[in-house]
Design a protein around this motif. Sequence first.
Motif, PDB file in Angstrom:
ATOM      1  N   TYR A 195      -9.464   4.686   1.172  1.00 54.28           N
ATOM      2  CA  TYR A 195      -9.926   5.774   1.246  1.00 54.28           C
ATOM      3  C   TYR A 195      -9.391   6.967   0.747  1.00 54.28           C
ATOM      4  O   TYR A 195      -9.810   8.044   0.233  1.00 54.28           O
ATOM      5  N   ASN A 196      -8.128   6.656  -0.103  1.00 57.46           N
ATOM      6  CA  ASN A 196      -7.297   7.722  -0.602  1.00 57.46           C
ATOM      7  C   ASN A 196      -7.043   7.525  -2.015  1.00 57.46           C
ATOM      8  O   ASN A 196      -7.197   8.227  -2.982  1.00 57.46           O
ATOM      9  N   LEU A 197      -6.704   6.094  -2.365  1.00 51.15           N
ATOM     10  CA  LEU A 197      -6.373   5.586  -3.723  1.00 51.15           C
ATOM     11  C   LEU A 197      -7.475   5.459  -4.555  1.00 51.15           C
ATOM     12  O   LEU A 197      -7.776   6.012  -5.676  1.00 51.15           O
ATOM     13  N   GLU A 198      -8.199   4.523  -4.092  1.00 48.53           N
ATOM     14  CA  GLU A 198      -9.191   4.015  -5.206  1.00 48.53           C
ATOM     15  C   GLU A 198     -10.356   4.874  -5.341  1.00 48.53           C
ATOM     16  O   GLU A 198     -10.858   5.013  -6.653  1.00 48.53           O
ATOM     17  N   PRO A 199     -10.667   5.886  -4.501  1.00 50.24           N
ATOM     18  CA  PRO A 199     -11.852   6.869  -4.822  1.00 50.24           C
ATOM     19  C   PRO A 199     -11.217   7.718  -5.675  1.00 50.24           C
ATOM     20  O   PRO A 199     -12.155   8.663  -6.414  1.00 50.24           O
ATOM     21  N   ASN A 200      -9.940   8.054  -5.991  1.00 46.47           N
ATOM     22  CA  ASN A 200      -9.620   9.216  -6.908  1.00 46.47           C
ATOM     23  C   ASN A 200      -9.004   8.287  -8.115  1.00 46.47           C
ATOM     24  O   ASN A 200      -9.499   8.510  -9.381  1.00 46.47           O
ATOM     25  N   ILE A 201      -8.035   7.499  -8.080  1.00 48.33           N
ATOM     26  CA  ILE A 201      -7.542   6.834  -9.426  1.00 48.33           C
ATOM     27  C   ILE A 201      -8.557   5.949  -9.831  1.00 48.33           C
ATOM     28  O   ILE A 201      -8.833   6.025 -11.100  1.00 48.33           O
ATOM     29  N   GLY A 202      -9.180   5.169  -9.033  1.00 48.65           N
ATOM     30  CA  GLY A 202     -10.325   4.274  -9.744  1.00 48.65           C
ATOM     31  C   GLY A 202     -11.250   4.804 -10.303  1.00 48.65           C
ATOM     32  O   GLY A 202     -11.859   4.244 -11.134  1.00 48.65           O
ATOM     33  N   THR A 203     -11.863   5.798  -9.831  1.00 46.51           N
ATOM     34  CA  THR A 203     -12.945   6.545 -10.058  1.00 46.51           C
ATOM     35  C   THR A 203     -12.665   7.489 -11.494  1.00 46.51           C
ATOM     36  O   THR A 203     -13.233   7.302 -12.673  1.00 46.51           O
ATOM     37  N   ALA A 204     -11.210   7.799 -11.416  1.00 46.38           N
ATOM     38  CA  ALA A 204     -11.110   8.667 -12.745  1.00 46.38           C
ATOM     39  C   ALA A 204     -11.096   7.534 -13.823  1.00 46.38           C
ATOM     40  O   ALA A 204     -11.201   7.775 -15.048  1.00 46.38           O
ATOM     41  N   SER A 225       9.528  -7.442   4.571  1.00 45.70           N
ATOM     42  CA  SER A 225       9.908  -7.753   3.389  1.00 45.70           C
ATOM     43  C   SER A 225       9.215  -8.853   2.387  1.00 45.70           C
ATOM     44  O   SER A 225       9.800  -9.446   1.414  1.00 45.70           O
ATOM     45  N   ARG A 226       8.113  -9.083   2.765  1.00 49.34           N
ATOM     46  CA  ARG A 226       7.303 -10.217   1.902  1.00 49.34           C
ATOM     47  C   ARG A 226       6.103  -9.301   1.406  1.00 49.34           C
ATOM     48  O   ARG A 226       5.562  -8.466   2.049  1.00 49.34           O
ATOM     49  N   TYR A 227       5.664 -10.275   0.157  1.00 50.42           N
ATOM     50  CA  TYR A 227       4.605 -10.072  -0.715  1.00 50.42           C
ATOM     51  C   TYR A 227       3.341 -10.099   0.399  1.00 50.42           C
ATOM     52  O   TYR A 227       3.104 -11.416   1.095  1.00 50.42           O
ATOM     53  N   SER A 228       2.365  -9.367   0.316  1.00 54.58           N
ATOM     54  CA  SER A 228       1.013  -9.643   1.208  1.00 54.58           C
ATOM     55  C   SER A 228      -0.217  -9.018   0.481  1.00 54.58           C
ATOM     56  O   SER A 228      -0.101  -8.475  -0.659  1.00 54.58           O
ATOM     57  N   LEU A 229      -1.324  -9.177   1.183  1.00 55.96           N
ATOM     58  CA  LEU A 229      -2.581  -8.582   0.738  1.00 55.96           C
ATOM     59  C   LEU A 229      -2.391  -7.063   0.424  1.00 55.96           C
ATOM     60  O   LEU A 229      -3.131  -6.587  -0.352  1.00 55.96           O
ATOM     61  N   ALA A 230      -1.440  -6.276   1.271  1.00 58.11           N
ATOM     62  CA  ALA A 230      -1.204  -5.132   1.105  1.00 58.11           C
ATOM     63  C   ALA A 230      -0.736  -4.565  -0.280  1.00 58.11           C
ATOM     64  O   ALA A 230      -1.410  -3.703  -0.869  1.00 58.11           O
ATOM     65  N   ASP A 231       0.055  -5.558  -0.816  1.00 60.24           N
ATOM     66  CA  ASP A 231       0.384  -5.156  -2.114  1.00 60.24           C
ATOM     67  C   ASP A 231      -0.567  -5.662  -3.138  1.00 60.24           C
ATOM     68  O   ASP A 231      -0.765  -4.946  -4.094  1.00 60.24           O
ATOM     69  N   ILE A 232      -1.346  -6.489  -2.897  1.00 64.14           N
ATOM     70  CA  ILE A 232      -2.309  -7.055  -3.815  1.00 64.14           C
ATOM     71  C   ILE A 232      -3.477  -5.777  -3.925  1.00 64.14           C
ATOM     72  O   ILE A 232      -3.898  -5.343  -5.079  1.00 64.14           O
ATOM     73  N   ALA A 233      -3.718  -5.356  -2.559  1.00 64.02           N
ATOM     74  CA  ALA A 233      -4.971  -4.067  -2.520  1.00 64.02           C
ATOM     75  C   ALA A 233      -4.462  -2.965  -3.220  1.00 64.02           C
ATOM     76  O   ALA A 233      -5.235  -2.373  -4.307  1.00 64.02           O
ATOM     77  N   PHE A 270      -5.856   2.858   3.502  1.00 62.43           N
ATOM     78  CA  PHE A 270      -5.584   3.909   2.880  1.00 62.43           C
ATOM     79  C   PHE A 270      -5.828   3.748   1.380  1.00 62.43           C
ATOM     80  O   PHE A 270      -6.330   4.854   0.666  1.00 62.43           O
ATOM     81  N   GLU A 271      -5.630   2.581   0.841  1.00 59.34           N
ATOM     82  CA  GLU A 271      -5.944   2.404  -0.478  1.00 59.34           C
ATOM     83  C   GLU A 271      -7.932   2.627  -0.604  1.00 59.34           C
ATOM     84  O   GLU A 271      -7.997   3.074  -1.736  1.00 59.34           O
TER      85      GLU A 271
END
Length: 203
Positions: free
Chosen positions: A101-110, A155-163, A98-99
């Motif tokens: 395909y949806n978040l990085e191409p928009n927030i990161g690019t702007a 309930s744990r911090y993971s690579l998903a949170d980092i990404a 999701f990051e």
Amino acid sequence: MSYRLYDYLPSGNGYKVRLVLRQLGLPYELVELDIKRGATRTPEFLAKNPNGRIPLLEIPGQGYLAESHAIIGYLAEGSHLVPVDRLERARMWQWMCFEQYNLEPNIGTARFWIASLGKTEAELGDKLEEKRRNGHAALDVLEKGLEGHEFLVGSRYSLADIALYAYTHVAPEGGFALDAYPAIRGWCARVAAQPGHVPITSR
């Protein structure tokens, strides 16, 4: 074994790798490349990564590994950053897809257009409006996923949170105010409080 990381410090994708390296206590050498000046388009760099992008990880004796999520998946395999449970591990990758395909191409690019290239809203026009619209849609999904949860998977911090954190916590630099996202703001604070956390511009 010490890795060599080719990176551009403002990059959220590169930050994911640096954060994993720091939080797992893995030694590495940082080679900074100015992507604005075409440093990843030289014949020397393209011989290492034909796609001409950072981050790029050099693994001693084994060659090069590109793409931020492939790199952090490699580095964190078998660590506390990757869920042991099969379904939770799949959900980690679901968020990471999701990051990208949806978040990085928009927030990161702007953010890159405005914070790195110094473009104005007037210059960018409709292109920026589209990124803002799609970026806020991604933030809405992230906010919903975090409601009632400390972290994205189980309930744990993971690579998903980092990404997801990499570009989300600097979203205001691209003109995305986080005032309307209380769950995201609380989560960002919890991620920043993790042992070994470093700022995005840290070497």
